[in-house]
Scaffold this motif. Structure first.
Motif, PDB file in Angstrom:
ATOM      1  N   LEU A 123       0.822  -1.203   0.000  1.00 28.64           N
ATOM      2  CA  LEU A 123       0.000   0.000   0.000  1.00 28.64           C
ATOM      3  C   LEU A 123       0.861   1.261   0.000  1.00 28.64           C
ATOM      4  CD1 LEU A 123      -2.764   1.268  -0.042  1.00 28.64           C
ATOM      5  CD2 LEU A 123      -2.864   0.995   2.437  1.00 28.64           C
ATOM      6  N   ALA A 124       1.916   1.271   0.797  1.00 32.22           N
ATOM      7  CA  ALA A 124       2.822   2.427   0.826  1.00 32.22           C
ATOM      8  C   ALA A 124       3.482   2.629  -0.538  1.00 32.22           C
ATOM      9  CB  ALA A 124       3.877   2.248   1.909  1.00 32.22           C
ATOM     10  N   SER A 125       3.871   1.549  -1.189  1.00 30.03           N
ATOM     11  CA  SER A 125       4.476   1.643  -2.521  1.00 30.03           C
ATOM     12  C   SER A 125       3.469   2.174  -3.539  1.00 30.03           C
ATOM     13  CB  SER A 125       4.992   0.280  -2.976  1.00 30.03           C
ATOM     14  OG  SER A 125       6.025  -0.159  -2.135  1.00 30.03           O
ATOM     15  N   TRP A 126       2.216   1.748  -3.425  1.00 30.56           N
ATOM     16  CA  TRP A 126       1.163   2.231  -4.324  1.00 30.56           C
ATOM     17  C   TRP A 126       0.943   3.736  -4.153  1.00 30.56           C
ATOM     18  CZ3 TRP A 126      -1.023   1.557  -8.653  1.00 30.56           C
ATOM     19  CH2 TRP A 126      -2.234   2.155  -8.965  1.00 30.56           C
ATOM     20  N   LEU A 127       0.894   4.170  -2.905  1.00 37.38           N
ATOM     21  CA  LEU A 127       0.689   5.606  -2.648  1.00 37.38           C
ATOM     22  C   LEU A 127       1.899   6.411  -3.109  1.00 37.38           C
ATOM     23  CD1 LEU A 127      -1.097   5.422   0.811  1.00 37.38           C
ATOM     24  CD2 LEU A 127      -2.118   5.940  -1.429  1.00 37.38           C
ATOM     25  N   GLN A 128       3.079   5.833  -2.988  1.00 38.30           N
ATOM     26  CA  GLN A 128       4.279   6.511  -3.493  1.00 38.30           C
ATOM     27  C   GLN A 128       4.213   6.627  -5.017  1.00 38.30           C
ATOM     28  OE1 GLN A 128       7.966   4.632  -2.400  1.00 38.30           O
ATOM     29  NE2 GLN A 128       9.183   6.352  -3.110  1.00 38.30           N
ATOM     30  N   PHE A 129       3.761   5.579  -5.686  1.00 39.63           N
ATOM     31  CA  PHE A 129       3.583   5.618  -7.141  1.00 39.63           C
ATOM     32  C   PHE A 129       2.607   6.740  -7.522  1.00 39.63           C
ATOM     33  CE2 PHE A 129       0.933   4.214 -10.777  1.00 39.63           C
ATOM     34  CZ  PHE A 129       1.895   4.186 -11.770  1.00 39.63           C
ATOM     35  N   ALA A 130       1.533   6.873  -6.775  1.00 39.03           N
ATOM     36  CA  ALA A 130       0.509   7.880  -7.070  1.00 39.03           C
ATOM     37  C   ALA A 130       0.966   9.295  -6.734  1.00 39.03           C
ATOM     38  CB  ALA A 130      -0.772   7.548  -6.323  1.00 39.03           C
ATOM     39  N   GLU A 131       2.078   9.426  -6.018  1.00 42.05           N
ATOM     40  CA  GLU A 131       2.646  10.742  -5.724  1.00 42.05           C
ATOM     41  C   GLU A 131       3.185  11.414  -6.973  1.00 42.05           C
ATOM     42  OE1 GLU A 131       5.833  10.676  -2.874  1.00 42.05           O
ATOM     43  OE2 GLU A 131       4.451  11.047  -1.247  1.00 42.05           O
ATOM     44  N   ASN A 132       3.526  10.616  -7.971  1.00 39.66           N
ATOM     45  CA  ASN A 132       4.054  11.163  -9.213  1.00 39.66           C
ATOM     46  C   ASN A 132       3.079  12.171  -9.810  1.00 39.66           C
ATOM     47  OD1 ASN A 132       6.397   9.524  -9.333  1.00 39.66           O
ATOM     48  ND2 ASN A 132       5.162   7.821 -10.084  1.00 39.66           N
TER      49      ASN A 132
END
Length: 183
Positions: A123-132
């Motif tokens: 989930l943290a990796s997904w939210l980091q991806f969406a930070e782009n």
């Protein structure tokens, strides 16, 4: 008998949050008048309709590397639940997805996926991806997650080039009335 309208938390960009019957949240597109997932349960729909009924869950449980194509990535819920099974089974997943809309981190955080995605690292990796920042239309982003690779095209599904074969296709577009070209 029609279902009463659900309360909505309005966001920007013609989107609102709706809590579904299983307690998970989904987005409502005010322009189209449709939710991204079933109001009977966003998480339940992802698990049953896409992960189970497609045979993907069974493939991953048998530790068979799996290739999925999703038309309509939306909030990424189908990807997250599929990647979570891949990680749990330690089985490679290549997930190709297309959508014509970028959903940002702030919006995704309001959906409170941590209530039903049990893997906090994913989930943290997904939210980091969406930070782009949203990529330009008709471009591809590639993100690596543990045991899963996401190949995301931002643009028109009819113009995207997909390299298969795929073990499953998640057709998660809006209804035929709202997006007949994808049906």
């Amino acid at each position: 008998m029609s279902r009463p309208e659900r309360p909505r938390i309005h966001l920007m960009d013609d989107l609102a949050i709706v809590v579904t019957d299983d307690g998970s949240a989904t987005l409502f597109d005010e322009r189209l008048g449709e939710t991204f997932h079933s109001e009977s349960g966003a998480a339940a729909e992802s698990r049953c309709v896409f992960l189970q009924n497609s045979g993907v869950a069974e493939r991953l449980q048998k530790q068979m590397p799996t290739l999925v194509l999703e038309i309509g990535l939306g909030t990424g819920l189908n990807f997250l639940l599929t990647a979570e099974v891949a990680r749990r089974q330690q089985t490679p997943l290549i997930y190709t997805a297309v959508d014509n809309r970028w959903i940002n981190r702030e919006t995704l955080q309001q959906l409170r996926f941590e209530q039903f995605i049990t893997d906090p690292i994913l989930l943290a990796s997904w939210l980091q991806f969406a930070e782009n920042q949203p990529p330009p239309q008709n471009s591809r982003l590639v993100a690596k997650f543990e045991f899963a690779e996401l190949r995301f095209d931002l643009g028109d599904a009819l113009q995207s080039q997909f390299v298969g074969p795929f073990d499953a296709i998640y057709l998660d577009a809006f209804s035929p009335a709202a997006s007949p070209e994808l049906w």
